[in-house]
Motif scaffolding. Structure first.
Motif, short mmCIF file in Angstrom:
data_model
loop_
_atom_site.label_atom_id
_atom_site.label_comp_id
_atom_site.label_asym_id
_atom_site.label_seq_id
_atom_site.Cartn_x
_atom_site.Cartn_y
_atom_site.Cartn_z
N LEU A 219 0.83 -1.21 0.00
CA LEU A 219 0.00 0.00 0.00
C LEU A 219 0.86 1.26 0.00
N GLY A 220 1.92 1.25 0.82
CA GLY A 220 2.81 2.40 0.87
C GLY A 220 3.48 2.65 -0.47
N GLY A 221 3.87 1.58 -1.16
CA GLY A 221 4.50 1.74 -2.47
C GLY A 221 3.56 2.37 -3.48
N LEU A 222 2.33 1.90 -3.51
CA LEU A 222 1.35 2.45 -4.45
C LEU A 222 1.05 3.92 -4.14
N ILE A 223 0.87 4.21 -2.85
CA ILE A 223 0.58 5.59 -2.43
C ILE A 223 1.77 6.50 -2.73
N PHE A 224 2.97 6.02 -2.42
CA PHE A 224 4.18 6.80 -2.68
C PHE A 224 4.31 7.10 -4.18
N ALA B 259 4.27 10.84 -8.75
CA ALA B 259 3.86 11.19 -10.10
C ALA B 259 3.23 12.58 -10.15
N ILE B 260 2.34 12.85 -9.20
CA ILE B 260 1.64 14.14 -9.18
C ILE B 260 2.60 15.28 -8.83
N LEU B 261 3.46 15.03 -7.86
CA LEU B 261 4.40 16.06 -7.40
C LEU B 261 5.54 16.27 -8.39
N GLY B 262 6.05 15.18 -8.95
CA GLY B 262 7.18 15.28 -9.88
C GLY B 262 8.53 15.34 -9.20
N TYR B 263 8.56 14.98 -7.93
CA TYR B 263 9.81 14.91 -7.16
C TYR B 263 9.71 13.71 -6.22
N CYS B 264 10.85 13.30 -5.67
CA CYS B 264 10.86 12.35 -4.56
C CYS B 264 11.40 13.08 -3.34
N PRO B 265 11.39 12.48 -2.15
CA PRO B 265 11.78 13.24 -0.95
C PRO B 265 13.16 13.88 -1.01
N GLY B 266 14.13 13.20 -1.60
CA GLY B 266 15.47 13.76 -1.70
C GLY B 266 15.60 14.84 -2.76
N THR B 267 14.95 14.64 -3.91
CA THR B 267 15.08 15.62 -4.99
C THR B 267 14.31 16.91 -4.70
N LEU B 268 13.31 16.84 -3.80
CA LEU B 268 12.64 18.07 -3.38
C LEU B 268 13.64 19.07 -2.82
N ALA B 269 14.55 18.57 -1.98
CA ALA B 269 15.54 19.44 -1.34
C ALA B 269 16.47 20.07 -2.37
N ILE B 270 16.93 19.28 -3.32
CA ILE B 270 17.85 19.78 -4.35
C ILE B 270 17.18 20.84 -5.21
N GLY C 3 2.88 7.78 2.16
CA GLY C 3 3.17 6.45 1.62
C GLY C 3 4.56 5.97 1.98
N ALA C 4 5.53 6.88 1.94
CA ALA C 4 6.91 6.53 2.29
C ALA C 4 7.00 6.02 3.72
N ARG C 5 6.30 6.69 4.64
CA ARG C 5 6.37 6.29 6.03
C ARG C 5 5.62 4.98 6.28
N MET C 6 4.58 4.71 5.51
CA MET C 6 3.91 3.41 5.61
C MET C 6 4.87 2.28 5.25
N ALA C 7 5.66 2.53 4.23
CA ALA C 7 6.58 1.50 3.75
C ALA C 7 7.90 1.49 4.50
N VAL D 101 8.65 -2.22 -7.15
CA VAL D 101 7.66 -2.65 -8.13
C VAL D 101 6.35 -1.89 -7.95
N PHE D 102 5.90 -1.76 -6.70
CA PHE D 102 4.64 -1.08 -6.45
C PHE D 102 4.75 0.44 -6.59
N VAL D 103 5.93 0.98 -6.31
CA VAL D 103 6.16 2.41 -6.55
C VAL D 103 6.00 2.72 -8.03
N PHE D 104 6.68 1.92 -8.87
CA PHE D 104 6.60 2.17 -10.31
C PHE D 104 5.20 1.89 -10.84
#
Length: 337
Positions: free
Chosen positions: A76-81, A86-97, A291-295, A319-322
């Motif tokens: 579930l966390g992977g799907l939510i993440f 996809a909507i945001l267009g960033y992941c947690p690390g790339t947001l900072a950059i 989603g990240a914290r769920m996983a 797999v579920f993230v993608f």
């Protein structure tokens, strides 16, 4: 050691910037299958890292940090993440950059992510039952029955397969840009440094920063979840501070620092409305961090760092993230404005 964490965060940011892996256009392009740079770089990082880190561990210079396979949380966390990413267009690390480069939608996503982290902290006692069952910390090493010959044969085979897959995808994409190779190798080397017992004896990660910082800001620290994450959260906060600094310094040196809210790919699919982008970036950040914290991890801490350890939890999470990323990309970005 704080300075070393900042330096490593800076190098992390520099590696991703070199191949534009932090950019909204590139990550959202992955969601719509218009840009496969992210997939190639991750496959290269895992392929090289599989060999580097496992040899490092085999020589007694590092240890495994395999995340437990919490079935509900991983799936579930992977799907939510993936949906939020996809909507945001960033992941947690790339947001900072990207924040360092002047991306205002990244700032909005960070604010949404902080709220997502806070809400998860408050909700975790009530949703714990759906995160399980806990199937243990499973990896290739444990599945190989601690048989060294079998393990290393499989190890090099899997590592080579990931590297081969990266080049296979590159051939299909028919592009001449090969900066993703350097970025992928750099991520593997950085992880090997952080894994080392002589440095931090831990994997690289980013998403724990969000509930950690949100809990501190709202003084919501008197709970078991904050106690659990405060060590990782404080480390990752410093690491991401280095990533922000990297985005700022390198964009100024390149002379392309610019305050930007609407990026080209968003404009192409969703138009130029600033309120619309702000709302969706905030929502994407919230969903992604929840989603990240769920996983128990994100792209850097689970997919890349865990993938290098050939952890079953991390590979299933990927797999579920993608799946979430691609399904959301098809539905969200293909809608008419």
């Amino acid at each position: 050691m704080t300075i070393l964490i900042l330096i490593l965060g800076f190098l992390f940011g520099a590696a991703l910037q070199y191949a534009s892996l932090n950019r909204y256009n590139v990550i959202s392009g992955m969601a719509t299958l218009e840009n496969l740079t992210v997939a190639k770089a991750i496959a290269m990082a895992i392929g090289v890292g599989v060999i580097l880190i496992n040899l490092e561990i085999g020589l007694g210079l590092a240890a495994y940090h395999v995340k437990p396979f919490l079935l509900g949380g991983i799936v579930l966390g992977g799907l939510i993440f993936g949906t939020g990413m996809a909507i945001l267009g960033y992941c947690p690390g790339t947001l900072a950059i990207s924040l360092g480069e002047g991306s205002l939608d990244a700032l909005t996503g960070i604010i949404g992510g902080l709220l997502g982290g806070l809400v998860y902290t408050l909700m975790v006692p009530s949703i714990e039952p759906i995160l399980g069952p806990n199937m243990g910390s499973i990896s290739l090493f444990s599945l190989a029955g601690h048989q060294p010959v079998l393990f290393y044969v499989l190890l090099f085979t899997v590592g080579a397969a990931f590297i081969g897959a990266a080049f296979g995808v590159h051939k299909l994409e028919k592009t001449t840009d090969k900066r993703w190779i350097v970025a992928g190798i750099a991520l593997a080397v950085l992880n090997a440094i952080v894994f080392s017992g002589m440095t931090f004896n831990r994997p690289i990660g980013a998403s724990t920063t969000y509930p950690y910082l949100a809990d501190l800001l709202t003084r919501s620290t008197a709970n078991a979840y904050f106690e659990k994450i405060q060590g990782s959260g404080s480390w990752e906060l410093i690491f991401l501070a280095g990533a922000v600094l990297s985005g700022l310094v390198l964009s100024l040196l390149r002379k392309d620092f610019k305050l930007t809210l609407i990026h080209e790919n968003w404009k192409k699919h969703k138009g130029t409305s600033a309120p619309k982008r702000i709302i969706w970036a905030f929502a994407g950040g919230f969903v992604m961090i929840f989603g990240a914290r769920m996983a128990g991890g994100c792209t850097s801490g689970h997919v890349v760092s865990g993938g290098m350890q050939l952890a079953v939890s991390s590979l299933v999470f990927a797999v579920f993230v993608f799946a979430g990323l691609l399904v959301t990309g098809k539905l969200f970005y293909k809608m008419k404005r």
